[in-house]
Design a protein around this motif. Structure first.
Motif, mmCIF file in Angstrom:
data_model
loop_
_atom_site.group_PDB
_atom_site.id
_atom_site.type_symbol
_atom_site.label_atom_id
_atom_site.label_comp_id
_atom_site.label_asym_id
_atom_site.label_seq_id
_atom_site.Cartn_x
_atom_site.Cartn_y
_atom_site.Cartn_z
ATOM 1 N N TRP A 11 0.830 -1.216 0.000
ATOM 2 C CA TRP A 11 0.000 0.000 0.000
ATOM 3 C C TRP A 11 0.862 1.263 0.000
ATOM 4 O O TRP A 11 0.341 2.366 -0.059
ATOM 5 C CB TRP A 11 -0.955 -0.006 1.200
ATOM 6 C CG TRP A 11 -1.954 -1.138 1.172
ATOM 7 C CD1 TRP A 11 -2.068 -2.114 0.211
ATOM 8 C CD2 TRP A 11 -2.983 -1.428 2.126
ATOM 9 N NE1 TRP A 11 -3.102 -2.976 0.528
ATOM 10 C CE2 TRP A 11 -3.674 -2.581 1.694
ATOM 11 C CE3 TRP A 11 -3.386 -0.811 3.326
ATOM 12 C CZ2 TRP A 11 -4.749 -3.127 2.411
ATOM 13 C CZ3 TRP A 11 -4.450 -1.368 4.040
ATOM 14 C CH2 TRP A 11 -5.123 -2.496 3.583
ATOM 15 N N LYS A 12 2.165 1.113 0.153
ATOM 16 C CA LYS A 12 3.116 2.238 0.181
ATOM 17 C C LYS A 12 2.642 3.295 1.201
ATOM 18 O O LYS A 12 2.081 2.937 2.223
ATOM 19 C CB LYS A 12 3.282 2.829 -1.221
ATOM 20 C CG LYS A 12 3.590 1.750 -2.264
ATOM 21 C CD LYS A 12 4.105 2.306 -3.545
ATOM 22 C CE LYS A 12 4.262 1.190 -4.555
ATOM 23 N NZ LYS A 12 4.963 1.598 -5.748
ATOM 24 N N MET A 13 2.854 4.591 0.919
ATOM 25 C CA MET A 13 2.448 5.630 1.883
ATOM 26 C C MET A 13 1.028 6.089 1.544
ATOM 27 O O MET A 13 0.777 7.258 1.254
ATOM 28 C CB MET A 13 3.442 6.799 1.872
ATOM 29 C CG MET A 13 3.312 7.697 3.097
ATOM 30 S SD MET A 13 4.611 8.948 3.206
ATOM 31 C CE MET A 13 4.208 10.046 1.853
ATOM 32 N N TYR A 167 10.697 -9.978 -8.178
ATOM 33 C CA TYR A 167 11.387 -9.318 -9.289
ATOM 34 C C TYR A 167 10.513 -8.155 -9.758
ATOM 35 O O TYR A 167 9.391 -8.357 -10.221
ATOM 36 C CB TYR A 167 11.634 -10.293 -10.453
ATOM 37 C CG TYR A 167 12.077 -9.554 -11.702
ATOM 38 C CD1 TYR A 167 13.220 -8.749 -11.686
ATOM 39 C CD2 TYR A 167 11.333 -9.616 -12.886
ATOM 40 C CE1 TYR A 167 13.607 -8.028 -12.807
ATOM 41 C CE2 TYR A 167 11.716 -8.904 -14.010
ATOM 42 C CZ TYR A 167 12.857 -8.111 -13.960
ATOM 43 O OH TYR A 167 13.234 -7.382 -15.058
ATOM 44 N N GLU A 168 11.055 -6.951 -9.591
ATOM 45 C CA GLU A 168 10.305 -5.754 -9.971
ATOM 46 C C GLU A 168 11.180 -4.861 -10.833
ATOM 47 O O GLU A 168 11.997 -4.094 -10.299
ATOM 48 C CB GLU A 168 9.896 -4.981 -8.716
ATOM 49 C CG GLU A 168 9.055 -5.762 -7.748
ATOM 50 C CD GLU A 168 8.220 -4.842 -6.875
ATOM 51 O OE1 GLU A 168 7.001 -4.932 -6.950
ATOM 52 O OE2 GLU A 168 8.802 -4.020 -6.145
ATOM 53 N N PRO A 169 11.025 -4.940 -12.151
ATOM 54 C CA PRO A 169 11.786 -4.011 -12.992
ATOM 55 C C PRO A 169 11.388 -2.579 -12.630
ATOM 56 O O PRO A 169 10.191 -2.258 -12.621
ATOM 57 C CB PRO A 169 11.352 -4.378 -14.413
ATOM 58 C CG PRO A 169 10.220 -5.332 -14.302
ATOM 59 C CD PRO A 169 10.134 -5.814 -12.900
ATOM 60 N N ILE A 173 7.465 -0.092 -12.362
ATOM 61 C CA ILE A 173 6.769 0.154 -11.090
ATOM 62 C C ILE A 173 6.019 1.477 -11.155
ATOM 63 O O ILE A 173 6.627 2.537 -11.338
ATOM 64 C CB ILE A 173 7.753 0.168 -9.898
ATOM 65 C CG1 ILE A 173 8.362 -1.226 -9.723
ATOM 66 C CG2 ILE A 173 7.043 0.598 -8.623
ATOM 67 C CD1 ILE A 173 9.362 -1.323 -8.598
ATOM 68 N N GLY A 174 4.710 1.397 -11.031
ATOM 69 C CA GLY A 174 3.873 2.600 -10.981
ATOM 70 C C GLY A 174 3.844 3.385 -12.277
ATOM 71 O O GLY A 174 3.381 4.522 -12.302
ATOM 72 N N THR A 175 4.329 2.799 -13.345
ATOM 73 C CA THR A 175 4.416 3.532 -14.608
ATOM 74 C C THR A 175 3.342 3.102 -15.603
ATOM 75 O O THR A 175 3.151 3.742 -16.624
ATOM 76 C CB THR A 175 5.781 3.266 -15.287
ATOM 77 O OG1 THR A 175 5.898 1.836 -15.482
ATOM 78 C CG2 THR A 175 6.936 3.755 -14.447
ATOM 79 N N GLY A 213 5.260 -4.843 -10.834
ATOM 80 C CA GLY A 213 5.457 -3.762 -11.813
ATOM 81 C C GLY A 213 4.210 -3.653 -12.663
ATOM 82 O O GLY A 213 4.072 -4.375 -13.640
ATOM 83 N N SER A 214 3.273 -2.773 -12.210
ATOM 84 C CA SER A 214 2.034 -2.515 -12.953
ATOM 85 C C SER A 214 1.246 -3.786 -13.250
ATOM 86 O O SER A 214 0.634 -3.906 -14.314
ATOM 87 C CB SER A 214 2.338 -1.737 -14.241
ATOM 88 O OG SER A 214 2.962 -0.507 -13.927
ATOM 89 N N MET A 215 1.295 -4.755 -12.320
ATOM 90 C CA MET A 215 0.439 -5.937 -12.514
ATOM 91 C C MET A 215 -0.997 -5.530 -12.216
ATOM 92 O O MET A 215 -1.269 -4.853 -11.232
ATOM 93 C CB MET A 215 0.857 -7.097 -11.615
ATOM 94 C CG MET A 215 0.176 -8.411 -12.021
ATOM 95 S SD MET A 215 0.483 -9.752 -10.856
ATOM 96 C CE MET A 215 1.769 -10.654 -11.667
HETATM 97 C C1 PEP Z 1 5.439 -1.977 -6.197
HETATM 98 O O1 PEP Z 1 5.694 -0.848 -5.832
HETATM 99 O O2 PEP Z 1 5.874 -2.958 -5.556
HETATM 100 C C2 PEP Z 1 4.629 -2.142 -7.406
HETATM 101 C C3 PEP Z 1 4.694 -3.272 -8.057
HETATM 102 O O3 PEP Z 1 3.870 -1.072 -7.783
HETATM 103 P P1 PEP Z 1 2.830 -1.009 -9.031
HETATM 104 O O4 PEP Z 1 2.000 -2.263 -8.991
HETATM 105 O O5 PEP Z 1 1.995 0.215 -8.754
HETATM 106 O O6 PEP Z 1 3.645 -0.905 -10.258
#
Ligand code: PEP
Length: 255
Positions: A11-13, A167-169, A173-175, A213-215
């Motif tokens: 959930w981040k911040m 694994y998070e390219p 992430i968030g893009t 990563g944007s899943m």
């Molecule tokens: C993350 O920050 O771990 C992430 C995968 O974010 P998002 O799903 O928004 O790309």
């Protein structure tokens, strides 16, 4: 070897304790008895206790987003593994790219946290991944190898089955840019091979490797069907119960 899929929400911040409560309640109501998929939610520190009470007795697990490696002491603003265990957290995100880039976390520091988490029976979700520049320079696998070897240094065979790799390219992430299934599976298979070298085949086959990563519900089924993709670490799509629940359903549907 069938690895049970794991869907973890970061959930981040986002979400005060007040805002977190209804989200946790919706997840418990719809998926609290789900045993086909392991489900972890990682609220911010201030919502851990509230969410922990709501998910208590369900199959949903509680994770935190960061911790300090020391047990206690003069580390203003920090939180220890023991403090998280006291709130019944079972998982901990470590080495997220936002921690690495905004807070300067190194592999050595992340390794100290990994060892401290394991010592305190917290299951680390160790995040690794390359930046866009690193991918374009052709160094993706080398970067991921360095992060995994650094993060897992000193982690024993007995301990490592409690570790989850994500694994998070960084460029995904968030893009809204998602790695293609081929790009993701290539790195996941590489990570599995590396785990085989480090810990042997039997143990490596037990370790879950998540994609992050944007899943989202539209791309999850194809990603989750890949041989070495054992679940997802979800940012944006975990902030709303409908999309998070759809991801759980997608993971449960993979045979
Ligand atoms: C993350 O920050 O771990 C992430 C995968 O974010 P998002 O799903 O928004 O790309």
């Amino acid at each position: 070897m069938i690895r049970k899929k794991l869907i973890a929400g970061n959930w981040k911040m986002n979400k005060s304790a007040t805002e977190a409560a209804p989200l946790a309640q919706e997840i418990v109501a719809a998926a609290g008895r789900n045993t086909d998929v392991d489900i972890v939610v990682c609220p911010p520190f201030t919502a851990l206790e509230t969410v922990g009470k709501i998910i208590d007795g369900s199959s949903i697990k509680l994770g935190a987003q960061n911790m300090h490696p020391e047990a206690s002491g003069a580390y203003t603003g920090e939180i220890s593994a023991g403090m998280l265990r006291d709130l019944f957290a079972s998982h901990i995100l470590l080495g997220h790219s936002e921690r690495r880039s905004y807070f300067g976390e190194t592999d050595a520091f992340i390794n100290k946290k990994t060892l401290a988490a394991l010592k305190n029976q917290l299951r680390p979700i160790l995040c690794v991944g390359e930046t866009l520049a690193e991918r374009e320079a052709g160094t993706t696998l080398k970067v991921v190898q360095t992060q995994i070897e650094g993060g897992l240094e000193g982690v024993t065979k007995d301990q490592v089955t409690n570790v989850v790799i994500a694994y998070e390219p960084v460029w995904a992430i968030g893009t809204g840019k998602v790695a293609t299934t081929a790009q993701a599976q290539e790195v996941h298979a590489f990570i599995r091979g590396l785990l085989v070298k480090l810990y042997g085949d039997a143990i490596a086959q037990k370790i879950r490797i998540l994609y992050g990563g944007s899943m989202k519900p539209s791309n999850a089924p194809e990603l989750l069907a890949q041989k070495d993709i054992d679940g997802g670490l979800i940012g944006g799509a975990s902030l709303e119960s409908r999309s998070f629940l759809e991801l759980i359903t997608a993971a449960a549907a993979v045979k």
